[in-house]
Design a protein around this motif. Structure first.
Motif, PDB file in Angstrom:
ATOM      1  N   ASP A  93       0.654  -1.270   0.122  1.00  0.00           N
ATOM      2  CA  ASP A  93       0.039  -0.181  -0.145  1.00  0.00           C
ATOM      3  C   ASP A  93       0.892   1.373   0.308  1.00  0.00           C
ATOM      4  N   GLU A 106      -3.058   5.423  -1.388  1.00  0.00           N
ATOM      5  CA  GLU A 106      -4.022   3.819  -2.467  1.00  0.00           C
ATOM      6  C   GLU A 106      -3.874   2.413  -1.909  1.00  0.00           C
ATOM      7  N   ARG A 107      -4.325   1.693  -2.419  1.00  0.00           N
ATOM      8  CA  ARG A 107      -4.324  -0.026  -1.561  1.00  0.00           C
ATOM      9  C   ARG A 107      -3.680  -0.858  -3.210  1.00  0.00           C
ATOM     10  N   ILE A 139      -0.487  -1.617  -4.706  1.00  0.00           N
ATOM     11  CA  ILE A 139      -0.101  -0.918  -6.311  1.00  0.00           C
ATOM     12  C   ILE A 139       1.124  -1.420  -6.164  1.00  0.00           C
ATOM     13  N   VAL A 176      -3.102   9.739  -7.453  1.00  0.00           N
ATOM     14  CA  VAL A 176      -3.075   8.854  -8.432  1.00  0.00           C
ATOM     15  C   VAL A 176      -3.836   8.160  -9.174  1.00  0.00           C
ATOM     16  N   ASP A 177      -3.503   7.514 -10.672  1.00  0.00           N
ATOM     17  CA  ASP A 177      -4.028   7.432 -12.308  1.00  0.00           C
ATOM     18  C   ASP A 177      -5.355   8.330 -11.959  1.00  0.00           C
ATOM     19  N   ARG A 211      -6.820  10.184 -10.223  1.00  0.00           N
ATOM     20  CA  ARG A 211      -8.285  10.542  -9.535  1.00  0.00           C
ATOM     21  C   ARG A 211      -6.786  11.518  -7.805  1.00  0.00           C
ATOM     22  N   ARG A 230      -5.765  11.961  -4.293  1.00  0.00           N
ATOM     23  CA  ARG A 230      -6.473  10.288  -3.237  1.00  0.00           C
ATOM     24  C   ARG A 230      -6.420  10.786  -1.868  1.00  0.00           C
TER      25      ARG A 230
END
Length: 106
Positions: free
Chosen positions: A21, A31-32, A34, A56-57, A59, A61
């Motif tokens: 994570d 983020e979980r 990864i 992250v991507d 979004r 977070r």
């Protein structure tokens, strides 16, 4: 990944991976799951507002207050391992860009 230059601390932002994570320091999961996947990481550091936003991507977070300081720089890579020791650690980065928006004063 780190943004160095805090008022009373060495960094104003630290992101690292533990048990797969992505964490903000040891305080909050960003983020979980990864490990073993590519992802896009964007960090906006508004020095004047003392605010950092992590995407992250694409979004959002994480949004946190900075830790002061008047000189900042960033680092990324693999530094150390303290939990679940394994023989290999890897960090791959590409397309790294630093954008700086200078505010005009009147």
């Amino acid at each position: 990944m780190q943004v160095f230059g805090g008022g009373k601390t060495a960094t104003t932002l630290m992101l690292h991976v533990y048990d797969g994570d992505l964490w903000y320091y040891h305080q909050q999961v960003v983020e979980r799951n990864i490990n073993d996947r590519g992802f896009r990481l964007n960090v906006l550091h508004d020095v004047a507002a003392s605010q950092l936003t992590v995407f992250v991507d694409s979004r959002e977070r994480l949004r946190v207050t900075g830790k002061g300081g008047d000189s900042h720089y960033f680092k990324f890579g693999v530094y150390t391992q303290v939990i679940n020791l394994i023989r290999r650690m890897e960090s791959r980065w590409r397309g790294v860009r630093i954008l700086n928006k200078n505010h005009a004063t009147s």
